[in-house]
Motif scaffolding. Structure first.
Motif, PDB file in Angstrom:
ATOM      1  N   PHE A  74       0.806  -1.221   0.000  1.00 51.14           N
ATOM      2  CA  PHE A  74       0.000   0.000   0.000  1.00 51.14           C
ATOM      3  C   PHE A  74       0.838   1.269   0.000  1.00 51.14           C
ATOM      4  CE2 PHE A  74      -3.318  -2.966   1.451  1.00 51.14           C
ATOM      5  CZ  PHE A  74      -4.278  -2.661   0.492  1.00 51.14           C
ATOM      6  N   ASN A  75       2.052   1.217   0.544  1.00 52.16           N
ATOM      7  CA  ASN A  75       2.890   2.407   0.531  1.00 52.16           C
ATOM      8  C   ASN A  75       3.368   2.768  -0.867  1.00 52.16           C
ATOM      9  OD1 ASN A  75       2.566   2.772   3.241  1.00 52.16           O
ATOM     10  ND2 ASN A  75       4.664   2.313   3.818  1.00 52.16           N
ATOM     11  N   ASN A  76       3.171   1.871  -1.839  1.00 55.04           N
ATOM     12  CA  ASN A  76       3.506   2.183  -3.228  1.00 55.04           C
ATOM     13  C   ASN A  76       2.452   3.065  -3.885  1.00 55.04           C
ATOM     14  OD1 ASN A  76       6.026   0.936  -3.656  1.00 55.04           O
ATOM     15  ND2 ASN A  76       5.064  -1.066  -3.804  1.00 55.04           N
ATOM     16  N   LEU A  77       1.273   3.203  -3.257  1.00 60.37           N
ATOM     17  CA  LEU A  77       0.261   4.092  -3.800  1.00 60.37           C
ATOM     18  C   LEU A  77       0.625   5.546  -3.471  1.00 60.37           C
ATOM     19  CD1 LEU A  77      -2.992   2.073  -3.015  1.00 60.37           C
ATOM     20  CD2 LEU A  77      -1.588   2.057  -5.084  1.00 60.37           C
ATOM     21  N   THR A  78      -0.034   6.478  -4.145  1.00 61.67           N
ATOM     22  CA  THR A  78       0.344   7.886  -4.097  1.00 61.67           C
ATOM     23  C   THR A  78      -0.415   8.636  -3.005  1.00 61.67           C
ATOM     24  OG1 THR A  78       0.780   7.858  -6.469  1.00 61.67           O
ATOM     25  CG2 THR A  78       0.485  10.025  -5.444  1.00 61.67           C
ATOM     26  N   TYR A  79       0.302   9.412  -2.214  1.00 56.30           N
ATOM     27  CA  TYR A  79      -0.357  10.232  -1.199  1.00 56.30           C
ATOM     28  C   TYR A  79      -1.053  11.418  -1.862  1.00 56.30           C
ATOM     29  CZ  TYR A  79      -1.272  13.187   2.794  1.00 56.30           C
ATOM     30  OH  TYR A  79      -1.913  13.958   3.720  1.00 56.30           O
ATOM     31  N   SER A  80      -2.301  11.641  -1.475  1.00 53.45           N
ATOM     32  CA  SER A  80      -3.037  12.810  -1.952  1.00 53.45           C
ATOM     33  C   SER A  80      -4.057  13.212  -0.896  1.00 53.45           C
ATOM     34  CB  SER A  80      -3.756  12.497  -3.269  1.00 53.45           C
ATOM     35  OG  SER A  80      -4.447  13.642  -3.744  1.00 53.45           O
ATOM     36  N   ASP A  82      -7.502  14.772   0.699  1.00 50.99           N
ATOM     37  CA  ASP A  82      -8.899  14.585   0.315  1.00 50.99           C
ATOM     38  C   ASP A  82      -9.472  15.704  -0.556  1.00 50.99           C
ATOM     39  OD1 ASP A  82      -9.115  12.113   1.527  1.00 50.99           O
ATOM     40  OD2 ASP A  82      -9.846  12.915   3.416  1.00 50.99           O
ATOM     41  N   PRO A  83      -9.267  16.983  -0.222  1.00 53.88           N
ATOM     42  CA  PRO A  83      -9.865  18.027  -1.069  1.00 53.88           C
ATOM     43  C   PRO A  83      -9.403  17.950  -2.521  1.00 53.88           C
ATOM     44  CG  PRO A  83      -9.173  18.953   1.030  1.00 53.88           C
ATOM     45  CD  PRO A  83      -8.601  17.549   0.971  1.00 53.88           C
ATOM     46  N   LYS A  84      -8.141  17.609  -2.736  1.00 52.25           N
ATOM     47  CA  LYS A  84      -7.626  17.524  -4.099  1.00 52.25           C
ATOM     48  C   LYS A  84      -8.112  16.258  -4.808  1.00 52.25           C
ATOM     49  CE  LYS A  84      -3.387  20.121  -3.169  1.00 52.25           C
ATOM     50  NZ  LYS A  84      -1.901  20.081  -3.145  1.00 52.25           N
ATOM     51  N   LEU A  85      -8.152  15.146  -4.071  1.00 53.01           N
ATOM     52  CA  LEU A  85      -8.493  13.871  -4.707  1.00 53.01           C
ATOM     53  C   LEU A  85      -9.991  13.659  -4.814  1.00 53.01           C
ATOM     54  CD1 LEU A  85      -7.547  11.191  -5.900  1.00 53.01           C
ATOM     55  CD2 LEU A  85      -7.432  10.264  -3.581  1.00 53.01           C
ATOM     56  N   ALA A 101      -8.425   4.693  -7.113  1.00 51.71           N
ATOM     57  CA  ALA A 101      -7.895   6.039  -7.326  1.00 51.71           C
ATOM     58  C   ALA A 101      -6.367   6.061  -7.392  1.00 51.71           C
ATOM     59  CB  ALA A 101      -8.374   6.963  -6.219  1.00 51.71           C
ATOM     60  N   ARG A 102      -5.754   4.980  -6.989  1.00 55.02           N
ATOM     61  CA  ARG A 102      -4.284   4.813  -6.938  1.00 55.02           C
ATOM     62  C   ARG A 102      -3.645   5.710  -5.890  1.00 55.02           C
ATOM     63  NH1 ARG A 102       0.489   6.205  -9.476  1.00 55.02           N
ATOM     64  NH2 ARG A 102      -0.515   7.844 -10.699  1.00 55.02           N
ATOM     65  N   GLY A 103      -4.431   6.075  -4.880  1.00 59.55           N
ATOM     66  CA  GLY A 103      -3.856   6.867  -3.817  1.00 59.55           C
ATOM     67  C   GLY A 103      -4.902   7.386  -2.854  1.00 59.55           C
ATOM     68  N   GLY A 104      -4.428   8.104  -1.846  1.00 53.37           N
ATOM     69  CA  GLY A 104      -5.301   8.660  -0.830  1.00 53.37           C
ATOM     70  C   GLY A 104      -4.458   9.259   0.275  1.00 53.37           C
ATOM     71  N   ASP A 105      -5.094   9.521   1.416  1.00 54.08           N
ATOM     72  CA  ASP A 105      -4.355  10.102   2.532  1.00 54.08           C
ATOM     73  C   ASP A 105      -4.141   9.069   3.635  1.00 54.08           C
ATOM     74  OD1 ASP A 105      -6.807   9.944   3.752  1.00 54.08           O
ATOM     75  OD2 ASP A 105      -7.052  12.096   4.062  1.00 54.08           O
ATOM     76  N   GLN A 223      -7.278  12.462 -11.498  1.00 56.14           N
ATOM     77  CA  GLN A 223      -6.552  11.210 -11.634  1.00 56.14           C
ATOM     78  C   GLN A 223      -5.130  11.372 -11.120  1.00 56.14           C
ATOM     79  OE1 GLN A 223      -7.880   8.295 -12.667  1.00 56.14           O
ATOM     80  NE2 GLN A 223      -9.849   9.311 -12.923  1.00 56.14           N
ATOM     81  N   LEU A 224      -4.650  10.361 -10.393  1.00 55.24           N
ATOM     82  CA  LEU A 224      -3.280  10.389  -9.874  1.00 55.24           C
ATOM     83  C   LEU A 224      -2.344   9.692 -10.849  1.00 55.24           C
ATOM     84  CD1 LEU A 224      -3.951   9.587  -6.111  1.00 55.24           C
ATOM     85  CD2 LEU A 224      -3.543  11.808  -7.173  1.00 55.24           C
TER      86      LEU A 224
END
Length: 224
Positions: A74-80, A82-85, A101-105, A223-224
């Motif tokens: 899971f750490n390979n996914l992208t940090y983003s 919430d307001p932006k994603l 979504a390929r990421g989150g917070d 999209q990330l």
């Protein structure tokens, strides 16, 4: 991470609608794959298939090996944020939305790790989610904790620091409270907490149950 009120907690842990034995089958359903492709793009289907492979039983795999595997995955996914994603101040994505979504917070990383470890057979009593204060960022943050024994120094699964370290070594994190599907603890130290009540009364996140289906996959704002 976010600057949030500590009153915000989670009832979603009591709302997971699928049994462990069903999740891998669910991920293989054509309806879900079609919806994932529609909402997140075709690459999301491959990510869901990779997640399904992660969930396949591995005979003889220890808890330690499982937490390393899941933390790295899971750490390979992208940090983003919430307001932006998601276009919302605070949105706790379920694992399929996070993967789609390929990421989150930080909440999304932690929730996905928590449930995936249970799917892999780690005992629920050994796992908690925890809100902490990340000193370096002066912000509240969420991590997953693994307790080898009830009174053990828990191991911290974190997206800020990918190394899995005992809580006593994470002096950059100040524990605030932790919780699982049943209970909440106000943390007196990195190892012990005072039981503060039942998670059943924390119903803010019951929508998680309905959103864990092909009909309720939220589309990201970008999209990330």
């Amino acid at each position: 991470m976010r600057r949030i009120s500590l009153i915000v907690c989670s009832g979603l842990l009591a709302c997971w609608s699928l049994q462990a034995s069903q999740l891998s089958t669910y991920l293989a359903e054509p309806q879900l794959k079609a919806k994932m492709a529609d909402v997140y793009g075709k690459a999301a289907v491959k990510r869901a298939e990779a997640y399904a492979r992660l969930l396949r039983p591995r005979a003889g795999t220890t808890d330690q090996q499982k937490i390393v595997l899941v933390n790295n995955y899971f750490n390979n996914l992208t940090y983003s944020e919430d307001p932006k994603l998601w276009g919302m101040d605070d949105y706790w994505a379920n694992p399929l939305e996070f993967i789609g979504a390929r990421g989150g917070d930080c909440e999304d990383y932690s929730i996905a790790k928590y449930y995936t470890l249970m799917e892999l057979g780690v005992e629920e009593k050994k796992l908690r989610l925890a809100y902490v204060k990340a000193v370096r960022y002066n912000a509240f943050h969420m991590v997953t904790l693994y307790f080898p024994t009830p009174k053990a120094d828990p191991l911290v699964l974190d997206n800020i620091n990918g190394r899995i370290l005992p809580g006593s070594k994470r002096t950059d994190l100040i524990p605030v409270y932790s919780f699982d599907a049943k209970s909440i603890w106000v943390m007196k130290s990195r190892r012990e907490g005072t039981l503060a009540g039942s998670a059943d009364r924390l119903a803010q996140w019951t929508s998680m149950k309905s959103r864990f289906s092909s009909e309720h996959l939220r589309s990201p704002r970008r999209q990330l």
